[in-house]
Motif scaffolding. Structure first.
Motif, PDB file in Angstrom:
ATOM      1  N   SER A 190      35.188  29.729  36.577  1.00  0.00           N
ATOM      2  CA  SER A 190      35.473  30.600  35.440  1.00  0.00           C
ATOM      3  C   SER A 190      35.838  29.758  34.225  1.00  0.00           C
ATOM      4  CB  SER A 190      36.607  31.567  35.776  1.00  0.00           C
ATOM      5  OG  SER A 190      37.792  30.861  36.041  1.00  0.00           O
ATOM      6  N   GLU A 234      34.241  37.546  41.813  1.00  0.00           N
ATOM      7  CA  GLU A 234      35.535  37.464  42.495  1.00  0.00           C
ATOM      8  C   GLU A 234      36.680  37.747  41.528  1.00  0.00           C
ATOM      9  OE1 GLU A 234      36.024  33.980  44.890  1.00  0.00           O
ATOM     10  OE2 GLU A 234      33.904  33.958  45.418  1.00  0.00           O
ATOM     11  N   ARG A 235      37.736  38.358  42.049  1.00  0.00           N
ATOM     12  CA  ARG A 235      38.895  38.763  41.231  1.00  0.00           C
ATOM     13  C   ARG A 235      39.482  37.601  40.425  1.00  0.00           C
ATOM     14  NH1 ARG A 235      39.353  43.992  40.371  1.00  0.00           N
ATOM     15  NH2 ARG A 235      38.939  45.199  42.222  1.00  0.00           N
ATOM     16  N   GLN A 236      39.586  36.413  41.020  1.00  0.00           N
ATOM     17  CA  GLN A 236      40.207  35.287  40.321  1.00  0.00           C
ATOM     18  C   GLN A 236      39.339  34.756  39.182  1.00  0.00           C
ATOM     19  OE1 GLN A 236      39.213  35.074  43.553  1.00  0.00           O
ATOM     20  NE2 GLN A 236      38.120  33.156  43.880  1.00  0.00           N
ATOM     21  N   ASN A 237      38.106  35.211  39.073  1.00  0.00           N
ATOM     22  CA  ASN A 237      37.211  34.741  38.015  1.00  0.00           C
ATOM     23  C   ASN A 237      37.125  35.687  36.818  1.00  0.00           C
ATOM     24  OD1 ASN A 237      36.627  32.345  39.262  1.00  0.00           O
ATOM     25  ND2 ASN A 237      34.814  33.135  40.293  1.00  0.00           N
ATOM     26  N   SER A 273      41.442  43.883  33.501  1.00  0.00           N
ATOM     27  CA  SER A 273      41.606  42.907  34.585  1.00  0.00           C
ATOM     28  C   SER A 273      41.349  43.535  35.948  1.00  0.00           C
ATOM     29  CB  SER A 273      43.009  42.305  34.571  1.00  0.00           C
ATOM     30  OG  SER A 273      43.178  41.499  33.434  1.00  0.00           O
ATOM     31  N   GLU A 274      41.810  44.762  36.125  1.00  0.00           N
ATOM     32  CA  GLU A 274      41.662  45.462  37.406  1.00  0.00           C
ATOM     33  C   GLU A 274      40.294  46.118  37.565  1.00  0.00           C
ATOM     34  OE1 GLU A 274      44.916  48.180  37.063  1.00  0.00           O
ATOM     35  OE2 GLU A 274      46.419  46.625  37.438  1.00  0.00           O
ATOM     36  N   ARG A 275      39.505  46.086  36.479  1.00  0.00           N
ATOM     37  CA  ARG A 275      38.183  46.732  36.460  1.00  0.00           C
ATOM     38  C   ARG A 275      38.302  48.227  36.735  1.00  0.00           C
ATOM     39  NH1 ARG A 275      34.961  41.954  39.668  1.00  0.00           N
ATOM     40  NH2 ARG A 275      36.320  40.340  38.872  1.00  0.00           N
ATOM     41  N   ASP A 276      39.340  48.823  36.152  1.00  0.00           N
ATOM     42  CA  ASP A 276      39.588  50.255  36.272  1.00  0.00           C
ATOM     43  C   ASP A 276      38.859  50.943  35.116  1.00  0.00           C
ATOM     44  OD1 ASP A 276      40.550  52.840  36.346  1.00  0.00           O
ATOM     45  OD2 ASP A 276      42.671  52.284  36.137  1.00  0.00           O
ATOM     46  N   ARG A 289      45.491  45.345  31.296  1.00  0.00           N
ATOM     47  CA  ARG A 289      45.630  45.449  32.762  1.00  0.00           C
ATOM     48  C   ARG A 289      44.429  46.136  33.398  1.00  0.00           C
ATOM     49  NH1 ARG A 289      50.761  46.611  31.253  1.00  0.00           N
ATOM     50  NH2 ARG A 289      50.499  48.859  31.488  1.00  0.00           N
ATOM     51  N   ASP A 298      39.991  37.888  34.261  1.00  0.00           N
ATOM     52  CA  ASP A 298      41.357  38.312  33.960  1.00  0.00           C
ATOM     53  C   ASP A 298      41.507  38.429  32.448  1.00  0.00           C
ATOM     54  OD1 ASP A 298      44.105  38.920  34.635  1.00  0.00           O
ATOM     55  OD2 ASP A 298      44.619  36.949  33.843  1.00  0.00           O
TER      56      ASP A 298
END
Length: 168
Positions: A134, A98-101, A48-51, A45, A103
């Motif tokens: 992607s 972009e976020r959708q690219n 994916s969130e780039r945390d 997670r 995960d």
């Protein structure tokens, strides 16, 4: 009792004491396994969130990463680097994507624990940037975790990408 009866009794006792089923049940608790699976879920997670700080918090101080670091790295890259270096590279490569690219999803885990040491093979499906679109590809990761003073964290991650994948 006859000599033959005594011989059979002696043989039976000898065979009975020599044949024992060994218990090689791994040590650890169900709670340990649940904790480790939660860490693996957080790992996916947070990627994916780039945390980046959240990912870093899952590793011990000298944690390492070995394998392709990011979408543009060669898939046969094998150098082990400190987790801080790997996260810096990944952060730089994903800046502006972009976020959708991008995960990461966990598809399967194979868990093994012995006391304060655990190893997990996980299969993840990663969507990574490829130009303006992607690509999805399965990745195989071997994650080694260690429990110290009741706290489980990641020691190392080794990653290889599979050969299949396609544009989305």
């Amino acid at each position: 009792m006859s000599g033959l009866g005594l011989a059979l009794l002696g043989f039976g006792l000898l065979a009975g004491t020599g044949c024992q089923i060994e218990d090689r049940t791994p040590t650890g608790t169900r709670r340990d396994e649940d904790t480790i699976h939660e860490i693996l879920g957080q790992y996916a997670r947070r990627l994916s969130e780039r945390d980046w700080a959240g990912i870093r918090s899952l590793f011990w101080q000298d944690g390492s990463y070995s394998g392709p670091v990011g979408p543009t790295a060669p898939s046969d890259y094998h150098q082990a680097v400190p987790i801080d270096s790997a996260l810096r590279v990944l952060q730089r490569l994903l800046r502006g994507v972009e976020r959708q690219n991008f995960d990461v999803r966990v598809l399967r885990t194979d868990f093994r624990q012995q006391g304060d040491l655990a190893a997990v093979w996980i299969v993840t499906r990663r969507r990574t940037p490829s130009g303006s679109t992607s690509t999805e590809q399965d990745w195989f990761e071997h994650i080694v975790l260690r429990q110290i003073d009741g706290d489980w964290r990641i020691l190392s991650v080794a990653v290889v990408s599979s050969s299949r994948g396609g544009a989305r």
